[in-house]
Design a protein around this motif. Structure first.
Motif, short mmCIF file in Angstrom:
data_model
loop_
_atom_site.label_atom_id
_atom_site.label_comp_id
_atom_site.label_asym_id
_atom_site.label_seq_id
_atom_site.Cartn_x
_atom_site.Cartn_y
_atom_site.Cartn_z
N CYS A 194 -65.97 5.02 -26.89
CA CYS A 194 -66.07 5.04 -28.36
C CYS A 194 -65.60 3.72 -28.98
O CYS A 194 -65.79 3.50 -30.17
CB CYS A 194 -65.24 6.20 -28.90
N CYS A 223 -56.96 7.44 -30.58
CA CYS A 223 -58.40 7.69 -30.65
C CYS A 223 -58.70 9.03 -31.33
O CYS A 223 -58.25 10.07 -30.87
CB CYS A 223 -58.99 7.68 -29.24
N PRO A 224 -59.46 9.02 -32.43
CA PRO A 224 -59.80 10.28 -33.12
C PRO A 224 -61.12 10.88 -32.64
O PRO A 224 -61.60 11.84 -33.21
CB PRO A 224 -59.91 9.82 -34.57
N HIS A 225 -61.72 10.32 -31.59
CA HIS A 225 -63.07 10.72 -31.18
C HIS A 225 -63.09 11.67 -30.00
O HIS A 225 -64.13 11.85 -29.39
CB HIS A 225 -63.90 9.48 -30.83
N CYS A 283 -62.38 2.67 -28.93
CA CYS A 283 -60.93 2.69 -29.18
C CYS A 283 -60.18 2.12 -27.98
O CYS A 283 -60.58 2.29 -26.84
CB CYS A 283 -60.46 4.11 -29.45
ZN LIG Z 1 -62.16 6.69 -30.10
#
Ligand SMILES: [Zn+2]
Length: 94
Positions: free
Chosen positions: A26, A88-90, A28
């Protein structure tokens, strides 16, 4: 550390200002390490040095690269700021 300059995004930077950034697919940041080596291939092998057998290590490296993990030389100050930032928010997307 020798006074070597490496070009990062078009700007020559002393190696002592850089780090290898390990990033998730992603984008991050997940970790970093000092630039003891300057070639990406060598950096991957150093990153996974706990995998003792070279063939297994190469397999893991290829798998990671194929799924979008990256190891790139970047300016350490920027990396540090990212690492202390929010995680990481994913996760749901992975
Ligand atoms: Zn991420």
């Amino acid at each position: 550390m020798p006074n070597i300059l490496i070009e990062i995004e078009g700007v020559p930077r002393p190696v002592r200002e850089l780090s290898w950034a390990y990033r998730l697919p992603c984008g991050c940041i997940q970790g970093c390490m000092l630039p003891d080596v300057f070639e990406e291939e060598a950096a991957w092998h150093q990153w996974f040095e706990e995998i003792g057998r070279k063939r297994e290590r190469s397999r893991e490296i290829n798998k990671q690269r194929a799924t979008g993990y990256t190891l790139t030389l970047e300016v350490r100050k920027a990396i540090t700021a990212e690492i202390v930032g929010p995680p990481c928010p994913h996760k749901e997307d992975r």
